[in-house]
Design an enzyme around this catalytic site. Structure first.
Site, PDB file in Angstrom:
ATOM      1  N   TYR A   1      24.506   3.051  17.377  1.00 50.99           N
ATOM      2  CA  TYR A   1      25.541   2.104  18.208  1.00 50.99           C
ATOM      3  C   TYR A   1      24.600   2.066  19.698  1.00 50.99           C
ATOM      4  CZ  TYR A   1      29.759   0.640  20.154  1.00 50.99           C
ATOM      5  OH  TYR A   1      30.934  -0.051  20.798  1.00 50.99           O
ATOM      6  N   THR A   2      24.962   0.850  20.230  1.00 51.84           N
ATOM      7  CA  THR A   2      24.476   0.531  21.849  1.00 51.84           C
ATOM      8  C   THR A   2      23.283   1.310  22.020  1.00 51.84           C
ATOM      9  OG1 THR A   2      25.829   2.308  22.395  1.00 51.84           O
ATOM     10  CG2 THR A   2      26.731  -0.034  22.521  1.00 51.84           C
TER      11      THR A   2
ATOM     12  N   GLU B   1      26.894  13.900   6.628  1.00 50.65           N
ATOM     13  CA  GLU B   1      26.103  14.111   8.094  1.00 50.65           C
ATOM     14  C   GLU B   1      25.674  15.639   8.407  1.00 50.65           C
ATOM     15  OE1 GLU B   1      26.394  11.460  11.580  1.00 50.65           O
ATOM     16  OE2 GLU B   1      26.966  13.475  12.329  1.00 50.65           O
TER      17      GLU B   1
ATOM     18  N   HIS C   1      33.101   4.082   0.451  1.00 53.22           N
ATOM     19  CA  HIS C   1      33.767   2.887  -0.166  1.00 53.22           C
ATOM     20  C   HIS C   1      33.773   2.422  -1.442  1.00 53.22           C
ATOM     21  CE1 HIS C   1      35.868   1.726   3.680  1.00 53.22           C
ATOM     22  NE2 HIS C   1      34.634   1.252   4.260  1.00 53.22           N
TER      23      HIS C   1
ATOM     24  N   ASN D   1      21.483  15.797  12.815  1.00 55.17           N
ATOM     25  CA  ASN D   1      22.598  16.397  13.896  1.00 55.17           C
ATOM     26  C   ASN D   1      23.686  15.981  13.723  1.00 55.17           C
ATOM     27  OD1 ASN D   1      21.433  13.576  14.391  1.00 55.17           O
ATOM     28  ND2 ASN D   1      19.923  14.346  15.814  1.00 55.17           N
TER      29      ASN D   1
ATOM     30  N   ASP E   1      42.930  -6.960  11.943  1.00 57.58           N
ATOM     31  CA  ASP E   1      41.939  -5.712  11.026  1.00 57.58           C
ATOM     32  C   ASP E   1      42.752  -5.519   9.797  1.00 57.58           C
ATOM     33  OD1 ASP E   1      39.750  -3.994  10.741  1.00 57.58           O
ATOM     34  OD2 ASP E   1      41.092  -2.637  11.810  1.00 57.58           O
TER      35      ASP E   1
ATOM     36  N   HIS F   1      29.559   6.399   4.645  1.00 55.92           N
ATOM     37  CA  HIS F   1      30.732   5.805   4.960  1.00 55.92           C
ATOM     38  C   HIS F   1      30.617   4.594   3.906  1.00 55.92           C
ATOM     39  CE1 HIS F   1      34.034   3.711   7.503  1.00 55.92           C
ATOM     40  NE2 HIS F   1      33.671   2.677   6.648  1.00 55.92           N
ATOM     41  N   GLU F   2      29.609   3.723   3.726  1.00 53.25           N
ATOM     42  CA  GLU F   2      29.704   2.587   2.713  1.00 53.25           C
ATOM     43  C   GLU F   2      29.649   3.105   1.505  1.00 53.25           C
ATOM     44  OE1 GLU F   2      30.407  -0.377   3.868  1.00 53.25           O
ATOM     45  OE2 GLU F   2      30.240   0.348   5.765  1.00 53.25           O
TER      46      GLU F   2
ATOM     47  N   GLU G   1      26.982   6.739  15.758  1.00 54.18           N
ATOM     48  CA  GLU G   1      26.231   7.087  17.264  1.00 54.18           C
ATOM     49  C   GLU G   1      24.791   6.753  17.042  1.00 54.18           C
ATOM     50  OE1 GLU G   1      27.798   9.602  15.152  1.00 54.18           O
ATOM     51  OE2 GLU G   1      25.914  10.500  14.443  1.00 54.18           O
TER      52      GLU G   1
ATOM     53  N   HIS H   1      40.994  -0.152  10.547  1.00 53.62           N
ATOM     54  CA  HIS H   1      39.767   0.650  11.354  1.00 53.62           C
ATOM     55  C   HIS H   1      40.424   1.155  12.740  1.00 53.62           C
ATOM     56  CE1 HIS H   1      37.012  -2.059   9.152  1.00 53.62           C
ATOM     57  NE2 HIS H   1      36.332  -1.260   8.954  1.00 53.62           N
TER      58      HIS H   1
ATOM     59  N   ASP I   1      25.625   8.729   8.651  1.00 52.02           N
ATOM     60  CA  ASP I   1      27.028   8.735   8.486  1.00 52.02           C
ATOM     61  C   ASP I   1      27.492   7.086   8.077  1.00 52.02           C
ATOM     62  OD1 ASP I   1      26.692   7.477  11.217  1.00 52.02           O
ATOM     63  OD2 ASP I   1      27.974   9.150  12.084  1.00 52.02           O
TER      64      ASP I   1
ATOM     65  N   GLU J   1      39.622   3.688   5.076  1.00 51.91           N
ATOM     66  CA  GLU J   1      38.793   3.790   6.263  1.00 51.91           C
ATOM     67  C   GLU J   1      38.446   5.314   6.874  1.00 51.91           C
ATOM     68  OE1 GLU J   1      36.165   2.310   7.907  1.00 51.91           O
ATOM     69  OE2 GLU J   1      36.296   0.648   6.554  1.00 51.91           O
TER      70      GLU J   1
ATOM     71  N   ASP K   1       0.729  -1.217  -0.032  1.00 55.09           N
ATOM     72  CA  ASP K   1      -0.210   0.025   0.067  1.00 55.09           C
ATOM     73  C   ASP K   1       0.743   1.301  -0.077  1.00 55.09           C
ATOM     74  OD1 ASP K   1       0.904   0.039   2.434  1.00 55.09           O
ATOM     75  OD2 ASP K   1      -0.770  -0.219   3.522  1.00 55.09           O
TER      76      ASP K   1
ATOM     77  N   TYR L   1      42.882  -2.271   0.755  1.00 56.86           N
ATOM     78  CA  TYR L   1      42.243  -2.258   1.914  1.00 56.86           C
ATOM     79  C   TYR L   1      43.133  -2.690   2.812  1.00 56.86           C
ATOM     80  CZ  TYR L   1      38.096  -1.747   4.853  1.00 56.86           C
ATOM     81  OH  TYR L   1      37.201  -1.644   5.912  1.00 56.86           O
TER      82      TYR L   1
HETATM   83  S1  TI3 Z   1      33.460  -0.634   7.202  1.00 57.67           S
HETATM   84  C1  TI3 Z   1      32.536   0.293   8.405  1.00 57.67           C
HETATM   85  C2  TI3 Z   1      30.994   0.104   8.422  1.00 57.67           C
HETATM   86  C3  TI3 Z   1      30.455   0.683   9.682  1.00 57.67           C
HETATM   87  C4  TI3 Z   1      30.749   2.124   9.637  1.00 57.67           C
HETATM   88  C5  TI3 Z   1      29.846   0.248  10.551  1.00 57.67           C
HETATM   89  C6  TI3 Z   1      30.162   3.038  10.857  1.00 57.67           C
HETATM   90  C7  TI3 Z   1      29.436   0.594  11.702  1.00 57.67           C
HETATM   91  C8  TI3 Z   1      29.492   1.969  11.782  1.00 57.67           C
HETATM   92  C9  TI3 Z   1      33.091  -0.360   9.767  1.00 57.67           C
HETATM   93  O1  TI3 Z   1      33.820   0.631  10.262  1.00 57.67           O
HETATM   94  N1  TI3 Z   1      32.918  -1.478  10.138  1.00 57.67           N
HETATM   95  C10 TI3 Z   1      33.457  -2.082  11.569  1.00 57.67           C
HETATM   96  C11 TI3 Z   1      34.316  -3.286  11.233  1.00 57.67           C
HETATM   97  O2  TI3 Z   1      34.234  -3.815  10.168  1.00 57.67           O
HETATM   98  N2  TI3 Z   1      35.338  -3.496  12.175  1.00 57.67           N
HETATM   99  C12 TI3 Z   1      35.216  -2.978  13.487  1.00 57.67           C
HETATM  100  C13 TI3 Z   1      36.143  -4.579  12.026  1.00 57.67           C
HETATM  101  C14 TI3 Z   1      36.999  -4.655  13.472  1.00 57.67           C
HETATM  102  C15 TI3 Z   1      36.502  -3.318  14.357  1.00 57.67           C
HETATM  103  C16 TI3 Z   1      34.238  -3.298  14.476  1.00 57.67           C
HETATM  104  C17 TI3 Z   1      33.908  -2.664  15.514  1.00 57.67           C
HETATM  105  C18 TI3 Z   1      32.937  -4.237  13.995  1.00 57.67           C
HETATM  106  C19 TI3 Z   1      32.841  -3.035  16.392  1.00 57.67           C
HETATM  107  C20 TI3 Z   1      31.923  -4.511  14.903  1.00 57.67           C
HETATM  108  C21 TI3 Z   1      31.883  -3.638  15.943  1.00 57.67           C
HETATM  109  C22 TI3 Z   1      35.721  -5.885  11.696  1.00 57.67           C
HETATM  110  O3  TI3 Z   1      34.582  -6.330  12.050  1.00 57.67           O
HETATM  111  O4  TI3 Z   1      36.370  -6.764  11.149  1.00 57.67           O
HETATM  112 ZN    ZN Z   2      34.550   1.081   6.312  1.00 50.88          ZN
HETATM  113 CA    CA Z   3      24.499   4.252  22.028  1.00 49.91          CA
HETATM  114 CA    CA Z   4      28.243  11.122  13.444  1.00 50.00          CA
END
Ligand code: TI3
Ligand code: ZN
Ligand code: CA
Ligand code: CA
Length: 498
Positions: free
Chosen positions: A375-376, A359, A328, A365, A408, A324-325, A372, A413, A320, A348, A241, A339
């Site tokens: 995450y968590t 962003e 790449h 924001n 890594d 980011h993706e 952010e 990263h 963001d 990276e 829909d 890489y």
């Molecule tokens: S490629 C990018 C994608 C992303 C960006 C994901 C922003 C979340 C936020 C990225 O940074 N990925 C994270 C990632 O690939 N890794 C880190 C490596 C090692 C550390 C990571 C940290 C992953 C925390 C998961 C949690 C990996 O997983 O090999």
């Molecule tokens: Zn990345």
């Molecule tokens: Ca958080």
């Molecule tokens: Ca941000």
């Protein structure tokens, strides 16, 4: 009713054709074998109804699929197409005949009193647009109307500027200038994002379903569903829909909306038309695997996990992360940074930098944190990384603290923190390790890094080459002795990269 030929040179069994609808699909052994070209066989079969031009002949296994366009004196009859399936032996196996009887219709007595130019004027006035993403194109057609047919201009354009995007098709009577019919091919969808906000976005209506298919940007923005499995790309997201309000829809809405925003960011800020700068279709897949805590660019598309609900929520929720993706992909088509090790850490960092510049430009924001928003969910104020203070998440902020191990991919990263800190200082300003940097702001940071990525970085660039590339880009854009060029040099001094 048609007469079916009962004789055949090869097959001895006559298959009685089945007829679906008056002018619908007919199948069976509709003609006898023939050595004539496939298009002639189909033409001959339907020629009682008028003239046809051959649109297309395609091989399909041992058959030929012929598409004919009905015409009168070279003018196409809108929508009147005949499709024929001609077997290897020249027998017609199936035909869809949408040709109509227009011969001698009174409305066709007058060909076209008004010019194409005049029709285009009427169209632009009717849709109230002056700026076009795709300029209006007119085609003279024959338009069947109740018991009659008339000459009409079929005109279509795509409009993005000022309000809702649209792709209006109008049929304007070529004699009276009246609008006979009109429709907008863009469906304006609404939905809820991962972050719980409302969004409007573009979908495409096809056969009664609304697809996450935005045709207003480059060659399109498409969003797919991996259905919590790992085969890619999954299936193009369909909705009944056009209201995307289910919890399961949210990851898709965010991926679709954030991909469009990132496309617009690159187009409007740098004049870049998608990642290949040739309008490449932007594909995204959401609900990849189960509880998957990451996102990636797989060489042709962006792929997002749902997160496990504790470390991450659906990763497409953050602009963001999406930018980011997609960056790449831009990197792959420009500098091609390998890489691994320092070039990988630049790869990276460039994704974090452009993700953050996006962003700032199109987000709601802005901050110097990465991820952010997704995450968590149970912890506020944190992120996956910090560019202003990489050390807050255990990442190095100075070359002397670089990671030299093999984890890594050689710390892609991790060591990105050093470049992230440098970029933060360049935009924001600050004193670090006794080096003072005068901030130049986020837009100039973006322009300089974007130029470095496009012009001066190569697959094996290291941190020292990045320094040279960024300083040269600042000089190119703002002058050899500019404050921006000085700040660029200082931003690398501050993190110990020479
Ligand atoms: S490629 C990018 C994608 C992303 C960006 C994901 C922003 C979340 C936020 C990225 O940074 N990925 C994270 C990632 O690939 N890794 C880190 C490596 C090692 C550390 C990571 C940290 C992953 C925390 C998961 C949690 C990996 O997983 O090999
Ligand atoms: Zn990345
Ligand atoms: Ca958080
Ligand atoms: Ca941000």
């Amino acid at each position: 009713m048609k007469k079916f030929l009962a004789t055949s040179l090869v097959a001895s069994v006559l298959v009685v054709p089945t007829v679906v609808g008056a002018e619908g699909l007919q199948s069976g052994k509709l003609t006898k074998a023939s050595s004539e070209p496939a298009a002639s066989i189909v033409k001959e079969y339907v020629n009682k109804k008028g003239d046809f031009s051959v649109q297309d002949v395609q091989k399909d296994g041992s058959s030929n699929i012929v598409r004919l366009q009905q015409e009168v004196d070279g003018v196409p009859v809108f929508g009147s197409v005949v499709v024929g399936n001609v077997a290897k032996d020249g027998t017609l196996k199936a035909v869809v005949n949408d040709a109509v009887d227009v011969k001698g219709k009174p409305g066709l007595a007058k060909k076209a009193a008004i010019s194409e130019k005049k029709a285009l004027k009427l169209y632009k006035k009717a849709i109230k647009a002056t700026e076009f993403e795709v300029a209006p194109k007119a085609e003279l057609v024959i338009y069947p109307v109740k018991n009659d047919a008339v000459y009409a201009y079929k005109i279509t354009s795509t409009v993005l500027a000022g309000g809702e995007p649209s792709r209006w098709t109008y049929f304007i009577d070529a004699n009276s200038g009246k609008v006979i019919n009109k429709f907008d091919q863009l469906a304006h969808a609404t939905g809820t994002t991962v972050l719980g906000t409302s969004a409007t976005f573009n979908t495409t209506l096809s056969a009664g379903k609304y697809y996450l298919q935005d045709t207003t940007r480059g060659k399109g923005v498409y969003t797919y569903d991996a259905k919590n499995r790992t085969s890619l790309p999954g299936t193009l997201w369909a909705d009944a829909d056009n209201v995307f309000n289910a919890t399961y829809d949210r990851a898709a809405v965010s991926a679709h909306v954030n991909a469009a925003k990132t496309y617009d960011f690159y187009k409007n800020t740098y004049g870049r038309n998608s990642y290949d700068n040739a309008g490449a279709r932007l594909n995204s897949t959401v609900h990849y695997s189960t509880n998957y805590n990451n996102a990636f660019w797989d060489g042709t598309k962006m792929v997002y996990g749902d997160g496990d609900g504790t470390t991450f929520v659906a990763l497409s929720g953050a602009l963001d992360v999406v930018a980011h993706e997609l960056t790449h992909a831009v990197t792959e088509y420009t500098a091609g940074l390998v890489y691994q090790n320092e070039s990988g850490a630049i790869n990276e960092a460039v994704s974090d930098i452009m993700g953050t510049v996006a962003e700032y430009s199109v987000g709601s924001n802005f901050d110097w944190l990465v991820g952010e928003d997704i995450y968590t969910p149970g912890v506020s104020g944190d992120a996956l990384r910090s560019m202003s203070n990489p050390a807050a998440y255990g990442d190095p902020d100075h070359y002397s603290k670089r990671y030299t191990g093999t984890q890594d991919n050689g710390g892609v990263h991790i060591n990105s923190g050093i470049i992230n800190k440098s970029a933060y200082l360049l935009a924001n300003g600050g004193t670090f390790y006794n080096v003072s940097v005068t901030g130049i702001g986020v837009p100039k940071l973006g322009a300089i890094y974007y130029r470095a990525l496009n012009v001066y970085l190569t697959p094996n660039s290291n941190f020292s080459s990045l320094r040279a590339a960024v300083i040269q880009s600042a000089k190119d854009l703002y002058g050899a002795t500019s404050a921006e060029a000085t700040a660029a040099a200082k931003s690398f001094d501050a993190v110990g990269v020479y």
